[in-house]
Design a protein around this motif. Structure first.
Motif, PDB file in Angstrom:
ATOM      1  N   ASN A 154       0.819  -1.207   0.000  1.00  0.00           N
ATOM      2  CA  ASN A 154       0.000   0.000   0.000  1.00  0.00           C
ATOM      3  C   ASN A 154       0.856   1.261   0.000  1.00  0.00           C
ATOM      4  O   ASN A 154       1.771   1.402   0.808  1.00  0.00           O
ATOM      5  N   VAL A 155       0.523   2.174  -0.908  1.00  0.00           N
ATOM      6  CA  VAL A 155       1.240   3.444  -0.976  1.00  0.00           C
ATOM      7  C   VAL A 155       0.916   4.295   0.252  1.00  0.00           C
ATOM      8  O   VAL A 155       1.805   4.845   0.901  1.00  0.00           O
ATOM      9  N   PHE A 156      -0.371   4.418   0.560  1.00  0.00           N
ATOM     10  CA  PHE A 156      -0.800   5.285   1.654  1.00  0.00           C
ATOM     11  C   PHE A 156      -0.968   4.491   2.950  1.00  0.00           C
ATOM     12  O   PHE A 156      -1.108   3.271   2.944  1.00  0.00           O
ATOM     13  N   TYR A 157      -0.980   5.232   4.049  1.00  0.00           N
ATOM     14  CA  TYR A 157      -1.151   4.619   5.361  1.00  0.00           C
ATOM     15  C   TYR A 157      -2.613   4.255   5.581  1.00  0.00           C
ATOM     16  O   TYR A 157      -3.521   4.904   5.064  1.00  0.00           O
ATOM     17  N   SER A 158      -2.849   3.213   6.355  1.00  0.00           N
ATOM     18  CA  SER A 158      -4.207   2.788   6.658  1.00  0.00           C
ATOM     19  C   SER A 158      -4.254   2.253   8.081  1.00  0.00           C
ATOM     20  O   SER A 158      -3.220   1.933   8.673  1.00  0.00           O
ATOM     21  N   ILE A 159      -5.469   2.173   8.616  1.00  0.00           N
ATOM     22  CA  ILE A 159      -5.677   1.650   9.964  1.00  0.00           C
ATOM     23  C   ILE A 159      -5.993   0.164   9.887  1.00  0.00           C
ATOM     24  O   ILE A 159      -6.878  -0.256   9.142  1.00  0.00           O
ATOM     25  N   ASN A 160      -5.266  -0.615  10.653  1.00  0.00           N
ATOM     26  CA  ASN A 160      -5.564  -2.036  10.769  1.00  0.00           C
ATOM     27  C   ASN A 160      -6.742  -2.206  11.734  1.00  0.00           C
ATOM     28  O   ASN A 160      -6.658  -1.857  12.901  1.00  0.00           O
ATOM     29  N   GLN A 161      -7.860  -2.726  11.227  1.00  0.00           N
ATOM     30  CA  GLN A 161      -9.080  -2.819  12.025  1.00  0.00           C
ATOM     31  C   GLN A 161      -9.080  -4.017  12.979  1.00  0.00           C
ATOM     32  O   GLN A 161      -9.980  -4.150  13.805  1.00  0.00           O
ATOM     33  N   LYS A 162      -8.104  -4.899  12.863  1.00  0.00           N
ATOM     34  CA  LYS A 162      -8.088  -6.085  13.703  1.00  0.00           C
ATOM     35  C   LYS A 162      -7.718  -5.732  15.145  1.00  0.00           C
ATOM     36  O   LYS A 162      -7.110  -4.699  15.418  1.00  0.00           O
ATOM     37  N   ASP A 163      -8.096  -6.614  16.063  1.00  0.00           N
ATOM     38  CA  ASP A 163      -7.700  -6.432  17.456  1.00  0.00           C
ATOM     39  C   ASP A 163      -6.178  -6.435  17.559  1.00  0.00           C
ATOM     40  O   ASP A 163      -5.483  -7.173  16.839  1.00  0.00           O
ATOM     41  N   TYR A 164      -5.659  -5.600  18.449  1.00  0.00           N
ATOM     42  CA  TYR A 164      -4.211  -5.479  18.612  1.00  0.00           C
ATOM     43  C   TYR A 164      -3.929  -5.410  20.105  1.00  0.00           C
ATOM     44  O   TYR A 164      -4.195  -4.407  20.759  1.00  0.00           O
ATOM     45  N   LYS A 165      -3.395  -6.494  20.628  1.00  0.00           N
ATOM     46  CA  LYS A 165      -3.238  -6.655  22.073  1.00  0.00           C
ATOM     47  C   LYS A 165      -1.773  -6.509  22.483  1.00  0.00           C
ATOM     48  O   LYS A 165      -0.884  -7.091  21.857  1.00  0.00           O
ATOM     49  N   VAL A 166      -1.529  -5.759  23.534  1.00  0.00           N
ATOM     50  CA  VAL A 166      -0.167  -5.563  24.032  1.00  0.00           C
ATOM     51  C   VAL A 166      -0.120  -5.794  25.536  1.00  0.00           C
ATOM     52  O   VAL A 166      -1.142  -5.815  26.221  1.00  0.00           O
ATOM     53  N   ASP A 167       1.092  -5.966  26.037  1.00  0.00           N
ATOM     54  CA  ASP A 167       1.335  -6.011  27.482  1.00  0.00           C
ATOM     55  C   ASP A 167       2.739  -5.478  27.734  1.00  0.00           C
ATOM     56  O   ASP A 167       3.488  -5.200  26.779  1.00  0.00           O
ATOM     57  N   LEU A 168       3.086  -5.352  28.987  1.00  0.00           N
ATOM     58  CA  LEU A 168       4.420  -4.866  29.343  1.00  0.00           C
ATOM     59  C   LEU A 168       5.442  -5.987  29.218  1.00  0.00           C
ATOM     60  O   LEU A 168       5.142  -7.157  29.476  1.00  0.00           O
TER      61      LEU A 168
END
Length: 279
Positions: free
Chosen positions: A118-132
């Motif tokens: 992709n040339v342009f930036y886009s938002i990933n609609q999937k869940d995105y989980k993080v922790d420390l």
């Protein structure tokens, strides 16, 4: 193919196994995004690379101008037919010789490049989980703000994230405050205040971080600050997102039991793409 010291050669034709980047992590690098035969945020990348080389006492070749930097990267992108949309990495390393003490401070470089869909930036609609990630910590020092090839902390934390079903980890500094994510800077929205840790907290002096700060300051009814973020603050946030040049903005949807919105991230991606179109 790679660009090795200004020549496009086969990867197999270069003998790199004894270089100081491999032996000691004695190297710095920049990863750039290429759109329509242009390097995005070229000046920021170039001057950060020059600053990084100076910090670790590398000699900067006389011909290593911004125009040369641009020419070498785009030349490889053209040879691989990915100049419309690609990513490239330039790694500058001190030439071989010596042990911890180098025999000289002259440098060589290599460039790799690959296609981006992709040339342009886009938002990933999937869940995105993080922790420390708390096994090791980022140190609050100048070396932490530049991109060296010593990324063993990021590697081990990435393995931890993969083993625990996480999409990313947030790294803490030696004061146990949030410094950054594995592949970018961290931003937190609480109410109408958008904050990100100052570089003095040990985070990378990110090129996209700079762009997002500038765009956010032009956003109506939004207060933008650089201040310390504690792990406790994350639980009170309305929105969290990660920034880097290749991805743009990656919203975090879940941290432990807390879920977040992605509204500001979506707005800033739109503004970022408007900036790209205008250039």
């Amino acid at each position: 193919m790679i660009n090795f010291n200004g020549k496009i050669v086969s990867l197999d034709s270069s003998q790199l196994l004894q270089n100081r980047a491999f032996l000691y992590g004695d190297a710095v690098f920049e990863t750039v995004k290429i759109v329509n035969s242009k390097i995005l945020f070229l000046e920021d990348h170039y001057f950060r690379l020059m600053s990084s080389m100076r910090v670790i006492r590398m000699e900067i070749p006389m011909n290593f101008t911004m125009e040369y930097f641009e020419e070498q990267i785009l030349g490889l992108a053209k040879a691989k037919n990915i100049e419309d949309s690609g990513r490239a990495r330039i790694t500058v390393y001190r030439n071989e010789g010596g042990y911890y003490l180098p025999q000289n401070n002259t440098v060589s470089f290599l460039i790799t490049a690959e296609l981006i869909e992709n040339v342009f930036y886009s938002i990933n609609q999937k869940d995105y989980k993080v922790d420390l990630y708390t096994d090791f910590y980022v140190t609050k020092q100048l070396l932490s703000s530049i991109k060296t090839t010593n990324k063993i902390l990021n590697v081990t934390a990435s393995i931890f994230a993969n083993e625990n079903g996480l999409d990313n980890c947030l790294l803490l500094n030696d004061s146990k405050n949030v410094a950054e994510a594995l592949q970018g800077n961290i931003f937190m929205l609480k109410g109408n205040t958008l904050s990100t840790p100052p570089v003095s907290e040990g985070c990378l002096n990110g090129v996209m971080r700079k762009q997002i700060l500038a765009l956010a300051k032009k956003t109506e009814n939004l207060v933008v600050v650089e201040e310390i973020i504690s792990p406790f603050d994350l639980q009170k946030a309305d929105e969290l997102f990660i920034t880097n040049v290749v991805k743009g903005i990656q919203p975090i949807t879940k941290y432990r039991k807390k879920e977040f919105s992605i509204d500001l991230a979506r707005t800033l991606v739109e503004k970022l793409n408007e900036l790209l179109r205008s250039n």
